[in-house]
Design a protein around this motif. Sequence first.
Motif, PDB file in Angstrom:
ATOM      1  N   MET A   1       0.837  -1.178   0.000  1.00 17.97           N
ATOM      2  CA  MET A   1       0.000   0.000   0.000  1.00 17.97           C
ATOM      3  C   MET A   1       0.885   1.245   0.000  1.00 17.97           C
ATOM      4  N   LYS A   2       0.632   2.131  -0.944  1.00 20.82           N
ATOM      5  CA  LYS A   2       1.419   3.350  -1.064  1.00 20.82           C
ATOM      6  C   LYS A   2       0.793   4.455  -0.211  1.00 20.82           C
ATOM      7  N   MET A   3       1.631   5.055   0.626  1.00 23.42           N
ATOM      8  CA  MET A   3       1.143   6.121   1.502  1.00 23.42           C
ATOM      9  C   MET A   3       1.218   7.456   0.772  1.00 23.42           C
ATOM     10  N   THR A   4       0.164   8.240   0.865  1.00 22.01           N
ATOM     11  CA  THR A   4       0.147   9.583   0.307  1.00 22.01           C
ATOM     12  C   THR A   4       0.541  10.546   1.414  1.00 22.01           C
ATOM     13  N   ARG A   5       1.652  11.220   1.219  1.00 21.66           N
ATOM     14  CA  ARG A   5       2.108  12.183   2.232  1.00 21.66           C
ATOM     15  C   ARG A   5       1.175  13.393   2.250  1.00 21.66           C
ATOM     16  N   ASP A   6       1.231  14.149   3.321  1.00 27.34           N
ATOM     17  CA  ASP A   6       0.393  15.346   3.455  1.00 27.34           C
ATOM     18  C   ASP A   6       1.036  16.480   2.648  1.00 27.34           C
ATOM     19  N   ILE A   7       0.817  16.419   1.344  1.00 25.32           N
ATOM     20  CA  ILE A   7       1.457  17.362   0.420  1.00 25.32           C
ATOM     21  C   ILE A   7       1.027  18.795   0.698  1.00 25.32           C
ATOM     22  N   HIS A   8      -0.225  19.006   1.084  1.00 26.94           N
ATOM     23  CA  HIS A   8      -0.697  20.371   1.356  1.00 26.94           C
ATOM     24  C   HIS A   8       0.173  21.053   2.409  1.00 26.94           C
ATOM     25  N   ASP A   9       0.406  20.369   3.525  1.00 31.81           N
ATOM     26  CA  ASP A   9       1.201  20.969   4.603  1.00 31.81           C
ATOM     27  C   ASP A   9       2.682  21.012   4.260  1.00 31.81           C
ATOM     28  N   ILE A  10       3.171  20.044   3.506  1.00 31.28           N
ATOM     29  CA  ILE A  10       4.588  20.074   3.109  1.00 31.28           C
ATOM     30  C   ILE A  10       4.856  21.282   2.225  1.00 31.28           C
ATOM     31  N   VAL A  11       4.051  21.448   1.196  1.00 34.56           N
ATOM     32  CA  VAL A  11       4.250  22.574   0.272  1.00 34.56           C
ATOM     33  C   VAL A  11       4.008  23.903   0.986  1.00 34.56           C
ATOM     34  N   GLY A  12       2.937  23.976   1.773  1.00 37.45           N
ATOM     35  CA  GLY A  12       2.653  25.218   2.500  1.00 37.45           C
ATOM     36  C   GLY A  12       3.756  25.580   3.478  1.00 37.45           C
ATOM     37  N   GLY A  13       4.254  24.596   4.214  1.00 38.00           N
ATOM     38  CA  GLY A  13       5.326  24.852   5.172  1.00 38.00           C
ATOM     39  C   GLY A  13       6.614  25.269   4.493  1.00 38.00           C
ATOM     40  N   LEU A  14       6.944  24.620   3.379  1.00 34.88           N
ATOM     41  CA  LEU A  14       8.169  24.989   2.659  1.00 34.88           C
ATOM     42  C   LEU A  14       8.057  26.384   2.044  1.00 34.88           C
ATOM     43  N   LEU A  15       6.875  26.741   1.555  1.00 37.03           N
ATOM     44  CA  LEU A  15       6.691  28.100   1.024  1.00 37.03           C
ATOM     45  C   LEU A  15       6.772  29.144   2.135  1.00 37.03           C
ATOM     46  N   MET A  16       6.202  28.829   3.309  1.00 34.96           N
ATOM     47  CA  MET A  16       6.330  29.739   4.453  1.00 34.96           C
ATOM     48  C   MET A  16       7.791  29.903   4.849  1.00 34.96           C
ATOM     49  N   SER A  17       8.519  28.789   4.881  1.00 36.03           N
ATOM     50  CA  SER A  17       9.935  28.847   5.245  1.00 36.03           C
ATOM     51  C   SER A  17      10.730  29.646   4.230  1.00 36.03           C
ATOM     52  N   ALA A  18      10.433  29.463   2.952  1.00 38.42           N
ATOM     53  CA  ALA A  18      11.150  30.200   1.911  1.00 38.42           C
ATOM     54  C   ALA A  18      10.883  31.705   2.029  1.00 38.42           C
ATOM     55  N   ALA A  19       9.622  32.081   2.256  1.00 31.42           N
ATOM     56  CA  ALA A  19       9.300  33.501   2.416  1.00 31.42           C
ATOM     57  C   ALA A  19       9.982  34.070   3.660  1.00 31.42           C
ATOM     58  N   GLY A  20       9.960  33.328   4.753  1.00 28.60           N
ATOM     59  CA  GLY A  20      10.613  33.782   5.981  1.00 28.60           C
ATOM     60  C   GLY A  20      12.108  33.943   5.802  1.00 28.60           C
ATOM     61  N   LEU A  21      12.729  32.984   5.134  1.00 27.97           N
ATOM     62  CA  LEU A  21      14.173  33.061   4.889  1.00 27.97           C
ATOM     63  C   LEU A  21      14.514  34.260   4.014  1.00 27.97           C
ATOM     64  N   PHE A  22      13.683  34.518   2.998  1.00 30.59           N
ATOM     65  CA  PHE A  22      13.909  35.680   2.137  1.00 30.59           C
ATOM     66  C   PHE A  22      13.889  36.970   2.950  1.00 30.59           C
ATOM     67  N   PHE A  23      12.843  37.153   3.761  1.00 29.31           N
ATOM     68  CA  PHE A  23      12.745  38.400   4.531  1.00 29.31           C
ATOM     69  C   PHE A  23      13.817  38.490   5.604  1.00 29.31           C
ATOM     70  N   ALA A  24      14.189  37.377   6.200  1.00 27.14           N
ATOM     71  CA  ALA A  24      15.231  37.402   7.225  1.00 27.14           C
ATOM     72  C   ALA A  24      16.572  37.802   6.619  1.00 27.14           C
ATOM     73  N   LEU A  25      16.868  37.284   5.442  1.00 22.25           N
ATOM     74  CA  LEU A  25      18.144  37.617   4.808  1.00 22.25           C
ATOM     75  C   LEU A  25      18.108  38.993   4.156  1.00 22.25           C
ATOM     76  N   TYR A  26      16.989  39.369   3.561  1.00 24.44           N
ATOM     77  CA  TYR A  26      16.871  40.674   2.926  1.00 24.44           C
ATOM     78  C   TYR A  26      16.879  41.794   3.963  1.00 24.44           C
ATOM     79  N   GLY A  27      16.318  41.549   5.128  1.00 16.12           N
ATOM     80  CA  GLY A  27      16.275  42.562   6.175  1.00 16.12           C
ATOM     81  C   GLY A  27      17.639  42.902   6.740  1.00 16.12           C
ATOM     82  N   ARG A  28      18.628  42.039   6.488  1.00 17.29           N
ATOM     83  CA  ARG A  28      19.985  42.320   6.988  1.00 17.29           C
ATOM     84  C   ARG A  28      20.623  43.486   6.245  1.00 17.29           C
ATOM     85  N   GLU A  29      20.028  43.908   5.128  1.00 18.85           N
ATOM     86  CA  GLU A  29      20.536  45.062   4.383  1.00 18.85           C
ATOM     87  C   GLU A  29      20.345  46.365   5.174  1.00 18.85           C
TER      88      GLU A  29
END
Length: 145
Positions: A1-29
Amino acid sequence: MKMTRDIHDIVGGLLMSAAGLFFALYGREYNFGSADRMGPGYFPVVLGWLLFGLGLLLAIPAWWRQGSPIVLQWGNLFWSVASLLAFALLLYPLGVALAALAASLVALIATKMALRTRILVSLAVAALTTVIFPIGLRMTLPIWP
């Protein structure tokens, strides 16, 4: 049986992390300052790192959690984009109130609401849009044609 991962939360969490990382690094300017004398870079850096961490806290457990597969709802996407286009095209000829009313009616085409409910919701959206933007925020937008 193939398990379907919780793609909604994986993609949403990674997009949140990417946005947070962008602002954290950009704010150092900007000058960071300190907690008692915050500089212009303090707020985006701190909130960026918080958003990055929260995104990881959402994405990592989702890797081991079972979820439902992603189903694209093309009708909802189409009517949402059509609603935005309707608002953009009708804003200056009709004004904020009527453009918001029309855009809301277009967006609600995909729903199974009764016509009376759609009209009442659209009237409420038009009223709130008019009160918030041209009146409350004093944006230079025409209210009526």
